[in-house]
Motif scaffolding. Structure first.
Motif, PDB file in Angstrom:
ATOM      1  N   ARG A 117      14.173  -9.339  88.358  1.00 36.84           N
ATOM      2  CA  ARG A 117      15.458  -9.776  88.864  1.00 36.84           C
ATOM      3  C   ARG A 117      16.310  -9.978  87.907  1.00 36.84           C
ATOM      4  O   ARG A 117      16.324 -10.626  86.955  1.00 36.84           O
ATOM      5  CB  ARG A 117      15.120 -10.920  89.773  1.00 36.84           C
ATOM      6  CG  ARG A 117      14.442 -10.756  90.894  1.00 36.84           C
ATOM      7  CD  ARG A 117      14.053 -11.814  91.929  1.00 36.84           C
ATOM      8  NE  ARG A 117      15.286 -12.235  92.622  1.00 36.84           N
ATOM      9  CZ  ARG A 117      15.892 -13.272  92.360  1.00 36.84           C
ATOM     10  NH1 ARG A 117      15.848 -14.333  91.390  1.00 36.84           N
ATOM     11  NH2 ARG A 117      17.356 -13.751  92.875  1.00 36.84           N
ATOM     12  N   PHE A 118      17.611  -9.393  87.950  1.00 43.52           N
ATOM     13  CA  PHE A 118      18.685  -9.366  86.985  1.00 43.52           C
ATOM     14  C   PHE A 118      19.747 -10.288  87.828  1.00 43.52           C
ATOM     15  O   PHE A 118      20.250  -9.826  88.689  1.00 43.52           O
ATOM     16  CB  PHE A 118      19.258  -8.035  86.710  1.00 43.52           C
ATOM     17  CG  PHE A 118      18.424  -6.958  85.948  1.00 43.52           C
ATOM     18  CD1 PHE A 118      18.574  -6.819  84.625  1.00 43.52           C
ATOM     19  CD2 PHE A 118      17.374  -6.432  86.750  1.00 43.52           C
ATOM     20  CE1 PHE A 118      17.747  -6.063  83.819  1.00 43.52           C
ATOM     21  CE2 PHE A 118      16.474  -5.593  86.054  1.00 43.52           C
ATOM     22  CZ  PHE A 118      16.889  -5.421  84.560  1.00 43.52           C
ATOM     23  N   PRO A 136      31.002  -6.323  78.045  1.00 42.88           N
ATOM     24  CA  PRO A 136      29.754  -5.547  77.686  1.00 42.88           C
ATOM     25  C   PRO A 136      29.022  -6.219  76.742  1.00 42.88           C
ATOM     26  O   PRO A 136      27.701  -5.884  76.571  1.00 42.88           O
ATOM     27  CB  PRO A 136      30.328  -4.342  77.229  1.00 42.88           C
ATOM     28  CG  PRO A 136      31.644  -4.625  76.645  1.00 42.88           C
ATOM     29  CD  PRO A 136      32.223  -5.650  77.361  1.00 42.88           C
ATOM     30  N   SER A 137      29.296  -7.292  75.943  1.00 45.97           N
ATOM     31  CA  SER A 137      28.228  -7.961  74.968  1.00 45.97           C
ATOM     32  C   SER A 137      27.427  -8.815  75.685  1.00 45.97           C
ATOM     33  O   SER A 137      26.256  -9.184  75.031  1.00 45.97           O
ATOM     34  CB  SER A 137      29.179  -8.612  73.918  1.00 45.97           C
ATOM     35  OG  SER A 137      29.993  -9.695  74.436  1.00 45.97           O
ATOM     36  N   VAL A 138      27.711  -9.178  76.886  1.00 48.18           N
ATOM     37  CA  VAL A 138      26.701 -10.093  77.819  1.00 48.18           C
ATOM     38  C   VAL A 138      25.928  -9.487  78.658  1.00 48.18           C
ATOM     39  O   VAL A 138      26.892  -8.748  79.806  1.00 48.18           O
ATOM     40  CB  VAL A 138      27.772 -11.317  78.192  1.00 48.18           C
ATOM     41  CG1 VAL A 138      26.757 -12.150  79.136  1.00 48.18           C
ATOM     42  CG2 VAL A 138      28.490 -12.167  77.172  1.00 48.18           C
ATOM     43  N   ARG A 139      24.621  -9.347  78.879  1.00 45.63           N
ATOM     44  CA  ARG A 139      23.789  -8.803  79.900  1.00 45.63           C
ATOM     45  C   ARG A 139      23.705  -9.694  80.814  1.00 45.63           C
ATOM     46  O   ARG A 139      23.456 -10.771  80.456  1.00 45.63           O
ATOM     47  CB  ARG A 139      22.766  -8.009  79.106  1.00 45.63           C
ATOM     48  CG  ARG A 139      23.124  -6.647  78.426  1.00 45.63           C
ATOM     49  CD  ARG A 139      21.830  -6.166  77.807  1.00 45.63           C
ATOM     50  NE  ARG A 139      22.284  -5.118  76.667  1.00 45.63           N
ATOM     51  CZ  ARG A 139      21.145  -4.753  75.801  1.00 45.63           C
ATOM     52  NH1 ARG A 139      19.971  -5.388  75.982  1.00 45.63           N
ATOM     53  NH2 ARG A 139      21.486  -4.056  74.819  1.00 45.63           N
ATOM     54  N   LEU A 140      23.200  -9.212  82.171  1.00 41.84           N
ATOM     55  CA  LEU A 140      22.697 -10.085  83.072  1.00 41.84           C
ATOM     56  C   LEU A 140      21.153 -10.449  82.435  1.00 41.84           C
ATOM     57  O   LEU A 140      20.394  -9.663  82.348  1.00 41.84           O
ATOM     58  CB  LEU A 140      22.553  -9.345  84.539  1.00 41.84           C
ATOM     59  CG  LEU A 140      23.823  -9.106  84.992  1.00 41.84           C
ATOM     60  CD1 LEU A 140      23.388  -8.328  86.417  1.00 41.84           C
ATOM     61  CD2 LEU A 140      25.044 -10.035  85.028  1.00 41.84           C
ATOM     62  N   GLY A 169      14.122 -14.118  81.562  1.00 43.56           N
ATOM     63  CA  GLY A 169      14.408 -15.216  80.253  1.00 43.56           C
ATOM     64  C   GLY A 169      14.899 -14.183  79.226  1.00 43.56           C
ATOM     65  O   GLY A 169      15.063 -14.737  78.222  1.00 43.56           O
ATOM     66  N   ASP A 170      15.192 -13.041  79.416  1.00 37.07           N
ATOM     67  CA  ASP A 170      15.876 -12.211  78.360  1.00 37.07           C
ATOM     68  C   ASP A 170      17.142 -11.388  78.857  1.00 37.07           C
ATOM     69  O   ASP A 170      17.553 -11.607  80.062  1.00 37.07           O
ATOM     70  CB  ASP A 170      14.782 -11.074  78.221  1.00 37.07           C
ATOM     71  CG  ASP A 170      14.759 -10.694  76.558  1.00 37.07           C
ATOM     72  OD1 ASP A 170      15.937 -11.022  75.866  1.00 37.07           O
ATOM     73  OD2 ASP A 170      14.070  -9.957  76.215  1.00 37.07           O
ATOM     74  N   ASP A 171      17.622 -10.697  78.076  1.00 30.75           N
ATOM     75  CA  ASP A 171      18.721  -9.914  78.432  1.00 30.75           C
ATOM     76  C   ASP A 171      18.525  -8.620  78.738  1.00 30.75           C
ATOM     77  O   ASP A 171      19.508  -7.593  79.051  1.00 30.75           O
ATOM     78  CB  ASP A 171      19.899 -10.213  77.405  1.00 30.75           C
ATOM     79  CG  ASP A 171      19.750  -9.105  76.045  1.00 30.75           C
ATOM     80  OD1 ASP A 171      18.655  -8.855  75.841  1.00 30.75           O
ATOM     81  OD2 ASP A 171      20.555  -9.103  75.227  1.00 30.75           O
ATOM     82  N   ALA A 172      17.443  -8.067  78.714  1.00 30.01           N
ATOM     83  CA  ALA A 172      16.962  -6.678  79.072  1.00 30.01           C
ATOM     84  C   ALA A 172      15.364  -6.539  79.436  1.00 30.01           C
ATOM     85  O   ALA A 172      14.655  -7.631  79.185  1.00 30.01           O
ATOM     86  CB  ALA A 172      17.074  -5.676  77.825  1.00 30.01           C
TER      87      ALA A 172
END
Length: 161
Positions: A29-30, A137-141, A145-148
């Motif tokens: 889940r993002f 764009p520098s912040v990911r969903l 507990g991670d960004d990818a």
């Protein structure tokens, strides 16, 4: 699969969809403000990387609720040192299904491809997927507990194998 701009002229290369492996469940889940996207499952066209060939990626998404803004999907191949080797960023379904148009629980079939470079210096690679707002764009969903999310880890196969 890739694109280059020469002044105001865009040169784009495409891949004819090929055979993919079995769909693998994800359930990742993002999360975004007011909801989340679920990566239901995914499939890849190869289990090893072959220099100079495309790696196709199929992603099946489902939104709990449509977001109020559009997000982009990034698929990236990273080397052992987490350095970017190649990436592809796009709105889902080749810009045809912006996330703000998704209906709750609708499955969105999204395909991407990466052209694997001819020169691969590392013996091991990792394929990740991320989601981000193109206005930041520098912040990911966040996802788990991670960004990818890591989709696969690869070793390199010689083109003759």
């Amino acid at each position: 699969i890739d694109e280059n701009w020469y002044g105001s002229v865009r040169l784009a290369r495409y891949v004819t969809p090929g055979v993919l492996g079995e769909m693998e469940s994800s359930g990742a889940r993002f999360a975004f403000d007011g909801g989340a996207f679920e990566l239901v499952d995914f499939a890849l066209s190869a289990s090893k990387l072959t220099p100079g060939t495309p790696l196709e990626i199929a992603l099946n998404w489902r939104a709990e609720a449509p977001p109020q803004r559009d997000f982009k999907i990034t698929v990236q191949l990273l080397d052992q040192e987490n350095r970017l080797v190649v990436q592809r960023d796009a709105e889902p379904v080749g810009y045809q299904r912006p996330t703000s148009t998704w209906n709750p629980d609708e499955i969105i079939h999204d395909r991407h491809a990466l052209l694997i470079p001819n020169a691969l210096a590392s013996p091991q690679y990792r394929l990740i997927v991320g989601v981000y707002d193109p206005t930041n764009p520098s912040v990911r969903l966040p996802v788990g507990g991670d960004d990818a999310l890591t989709l696969a880890e690869f070793s390199v196969q010689d083109a003759g194998d």
